[in-house]
Scaffold this motif. Sequence first.
Motif, PDB file in Angstrom:
ATOM      1  N   ALA A  67       0.718  -1.114  -0.008  1.00  0.00           N
ATOM      2  CA  ALA A  67      -0.239  -0.135  -0.047  1.00  0.00           C
ATOM      3  C   ALA A  67       0.834   0.989   0.022  1.00  0.00           C
ATOM      4  N   VAL A  68       1.611   1.303   0.529  1.00  0.00           N
ATOM      5  CA  VAL A  68       2.497   2.592   1.015  1.00  0.00           C
ATOM      6  C   VAL A  68       3.911   2.682  -0.266  1.00  0.00           C
ATOM      7  N   ARG A  69       4.233   2.052  -0.460  1.00  0.00           N
ATOM      8  CA  ARG A  69       4.568   1.867  -2.085  1.00  0.00           C
ATOM      9  C   ARG A  69       3.911   2.114  -3.322  1.00  0.00           C
ATOM     10  N   GLN A  70       2.473   1.502  -3.049  1.00  0.00           N
ATOM     11  CA  GLN A  70       1.339   1.866  -4.532  1.00  0.00           C
ATOM     12  C   GLN A  70       0.964   2.857  -4.329  1.00  0.00           C
ATOM     13  N   ALA A  71       1.046   4.017  -3.162  1.00  0.00           N
ATOM     14  CA  ALA A  71       0.921   5.113  -3.251  1.00  0.00           C
ATOM     15  C   ALA A  71       1.915   6.331  -3.973  1.00  0.00           C
ATOM     16  N   ARG A  72       2.779   5.569  -3.605  1.00  0.00           N
ATOM     17  CA  ARG A  72       4.228   6.891  -4.306  1.00  0.00           C
ATOM     18  C   ARG A  72       3.817   6.930  -5.577  1.00  0.00           C
ATOM     19  N   ARG A  73       3.779   5.438  -6.110  1.00  0.00           N
ATOM     20  CA  ARG A  73       4.283   5.513  -7.504  1.00  0.00           C
ATOM     21  C   ARG A  73       2.975   6.309  -8.634  1.00  0.00           C
ATOM     22  N   LEU A  74       1.449   5.956  -7.174  1.00  0.00           N
ATOM     23  CA  LEU A  74       0.396   6.435  -7.982  1.00  0.00           C
ATOM     24  C   LEU A  74       0.917   7.433  -7.804  1.00  0.00           C
ATOM     25  N   ALA A  75       1.360   8.458  -6.862  1.00  0.00           N
ATOM     26  CA  ALA A  75       0.943  10.043  -6.790  1.00  0.00           C
ATOM     27  C   ALA A  75       1.689  10.619  -7.840  1.00  0.00           C
ATOM     28  N   ASP A  76       3.345   9.496  -8.064  1.00  0.00           N
ATOM     29  CA  ASP A  76       3.967  10.485  -9.518  1.00  0.00           C
ATOM     30  C   ASP A  76       3.134  10.308 -10.410  1.00  0.00           C
ATOM     31  N   ASN A  77       2.899   8.669 -10.815  1.00  0.00           N
ATOM     32  CA  ASN A  77       1.928   8.966 -12.541  1.00  0.00           C
ATOM     33  C   ASN A  77       0.489   9.647 -12.046  1.00  0.00           C
ATOM     34  N   LEU A  78       0.085  10.076 -11.368  1.00  0.00           N
ATOM     35  CA  LEU A  78      -0.547  11.543 -11.234  1.00  0.00           C
ATOM     36  C   LEU A  78      -0.458  12.718 -11.761  1.00  0.00           C
ATOM     37  N   VAL A  79       0.929  12.896 -10.726  1.00  0.00           N
ATOM     38  CA  VAL A  79       1.549  13.840 -11.586  1.00  0.00           C
ATOM     39  C   VAL A  79       1.662  13.598 -12.884  1.00  0.00           C
ATOM     40  N   ALA A  80       2.418  13.142 -13.437  1.00  0.00           N
ATOM     41  CA  ALA A  80       2.781  12.665 -15.058  1.00  0.00           C
ATOM     42  C   ALA A  80       1.810  12.933 -15.603  1.00  0.00           C
ATOM     43  N   THR A  81       0.946  12.965 -15.104  1.00  0.00           N
ATOM     44  CA  THR A  81      -0.980  12.396 -16.170  1.00  0.00           C
ATOM     45  C   THR A  81      -1.161  14.192 -16.341  1.00  0.00           C
ATOM     46  N   ILE A  82      -1.146  14.633 -15.094  1.00  0.00           N
ATOM     47  CA  ILE A  82      -1.114  15.961 -14.993  1.00  0.00           C
ATOM     48  C   ILE A  82      -0.316  16.852 -16.634  1.00  0.00           C
ATOM     49  N   ARG A  83       1.199  16.544 -16.125  1.00  0.00           N
ATOM     50  CA  ARG A  83       2.037  17.137 -16.510  1.00  0.00           C
ATOM     51  C   ARG A  83       2.352  17.108 -18.304  1.00  0.00           C
ATOM     52  N   GLY A  84       1.365  15.729 -18.805  1.00  0.00           N
ATOM     53  CA  GLY A  84       1.322  14.892 -19.772  1.00  0.00           C
ATOM     54  C   GLY A  84       3.031  14.545 -19.810  1.00  0.00           C
ATOM     55  N   GLU A  85       3.248  13.526 -18.557  1.00  0.00           N
ATOM     56  CA  GLU A  85       3.991  13.025 -18.839  1.00  0.00           C
ATOM     57  C   GLU A  85       4.229  11.028 -18.917  1.00  0.00           C
ATOM     58  N   ARG A  86       5.010  11.103 -18.869  1.00  0.00           N
ATOM     59  CA  ARG A  86       4.993   9.078 -19.387  1.00  0.00           C
ATOM     60  C   ARG A  86       4.572   8.415 -18.063  1.00  0.00           C
ATOM     61  N   CYS A  87       3.882   7.663 -17.175  1.00  0.00           N
ATOM     62  CA  CYS A  87       3.590   7.354 -16.219  1.00  0.00           C
ATOM     63  C   CYS A  87       4.900   5.749 -16.379  1.00  0.00           C
ATOM     64  N   ARG A  88       4.854   5.534 -15.279  1.00  0.00           N
ATOM     65  CA  ARG A  88       5.634   4.129 -14.997  1.00  0.00           C
ATOM     66  C   ARG A  88       4.726   3.038 -14.030  1.00  0.00           C
ATOM     67  N   PRO A  89       4.925   1.908 -14.661  1.00  0.00           N
ATOM     68  CA  PRO A  89       4.143   0.660 -14.073  1.00  0.00           C
ATOM     69  C   PRO A  89       5.077   0.633 -12.889  1.00  0.00           C
ATOM     70  N   TYR A  90       4.019  -0.231 -11.303  1.00  0.00           N
ATOM     71  CA  TYR A  90       4.262  -0.449 -10.729  1.00  0.00           C
ATOM     72  C   TYR A  90       5.141  -1.607 -10.349  1.00  0.00           C
ATOM     73  N   MET A  91       5.978  -1.591  -9.478  1.00  0.00           N
ATOM     74  CA  MET A  91       7.530  -3.553  -9.837  1.00  0.00           C
ATOM     75  C   MET A  91       7.858  -3.632  -7.875  1.00  0.00           C
ATOM     76  N   HIS A  92       7.224  -4.416  -6.979  1.00  0.00           N
ATOM     77  CA  HIS A  92       7.947  -4.710  -5.697  1.00  0.00           C
ATOM     78  C   HIS A  92       8.088  -5.516  -5.469  1.00  0.00           C
ATOM     79  N   LYS A  93       9.037  -6.314  -5.188  1.00  0.00           N
ATOM     80  CA  LYS A  93       9.552  -8.018  -4.423  1.00  0.00           C
ATOM     81  C   LYS A  93       8.920  -7.499  -3.112  1.00  0.00           C
ATOM     82  N   ASN A  94       8.817  -7.815  -2.736  1.00  0.00           N
ATOM     83  CA  ASN A  94       7.894  -8.077  -1.124  1.00  0.00           C
ATOM     84  C   ASN A  94       9.012  -8.317  -0.181  1.00  0.00           C
TER      85      ASN A  94
END
Length: 434
Positions: A325-352
Amino acid sequence: MAVPRILIVGGGYVGMYTALRLQRRLRRGEAHVTVADLDSYMTYQPFLPEAAAGNIEARHVVVPLRRVLPSCRILSGRVTSVRLDERRAEFSPHEGPRLTLDYDYLVFAAGSISRLLPIPGLAETGIGFKTVEEAIHLRNHVLGQMDVAASTPDEEVRRRALTFVFVGGGYAGVEAMAELEDMARDACTYFDGIRREDMRWVLVEATDRILPEVGADMGRWTAEELRRRGIEVRTRTLLKSAEGGRIVLDDGDEFDSDTLVWTAGVKPNPLVKSGDLPVDERDRIKADAFLRVEGTDFAFAAGDSAAVPDLTRPGQTCPPNAQHAVRQARRLADNLVATIRGERCRPYMHKNAGSVASLGLYKGVAQVYGRELRGFPAWFMHRTYHLTRMPTVNKKTRILMDWTLGLFFPREIVSLGAIQHPREEFTLAARSGS
């Protein structure tokens, strides 16, 4: 051009950490962020067992949203529906008329609730273990039951009061029971006529092992450790009934108990089905690897209520735990900012990285990067890991102070039962004076 409106539904792990990240990354005036949740604080759930046992002050495991999110609008109440087609959500505050919240971007982070089964008596007698209120109540209740037992010669009343049943052998159930049993064992010193042997602690688990998160070997070791402490670990066992406090198990055992704690799983918040959000067969929101809601480029979802593909395990989804949850939140926020700015999003990947669990003071179990730890090293790692993940220096410092004081002074054993019914004495006084 109008300033984009971001609506974050939920103020838990995903909601709060997403808002924190947005607050840091968004430029001044780049977007307006609104966080809507039933509570105005985030509860750090891994510390609930220690709060219930009195190792940590309950107020120190919650983070006030208004303090940590000064740049965001905080709404306290219940979101009743979320619609993608209209980009609109309905919100019901604690008091006053309902509101309609229009948004340009959505972050759905409503989390999960306890998953109850249609067991007779469960809804009337059981208590969950997902909120700080439940943790405080359970602590007061356990100590209150010891008060009851120490104040009566009736063996049947004593036996019922000193029998504690926990259903669910995952993190929540095992950690809550282990911490409370440890607390009650220490408290016996101050209760005349109550020995540890007089208490009965029963852990009921439907599957063949407990703590599956730490692996089969460590799960078996944990069960053996709990049994050495006098705790009954019943695997492959189901709760059939709890009517009137009469506990009936499917192995034929029956007994009375005034304490039934239900931690047998969670399910997505029912809000996922309140509008037109796409959900899978388990009522989780369908999301892609970029944490976008399926079929949209403006809505995002993560956490317990979202089915996010686990790119480290093809074909599977990320398990519902705090680490993801914590790591997804960071990637989600970064992707949301990228979407607003018209930049490329990155996929979420984290090995437990592994799992850690506390079993009481100086006792724990862990599996980290394939390495198994038990006893004091695992307990120390559990505290260290979660302390580093606790938001704000303020809360970290307060928790560290609680632990430091605990090294020199015994835990409090006062049951503040009046908290459950704070007006009872006032009402009695009013009646006597009339």
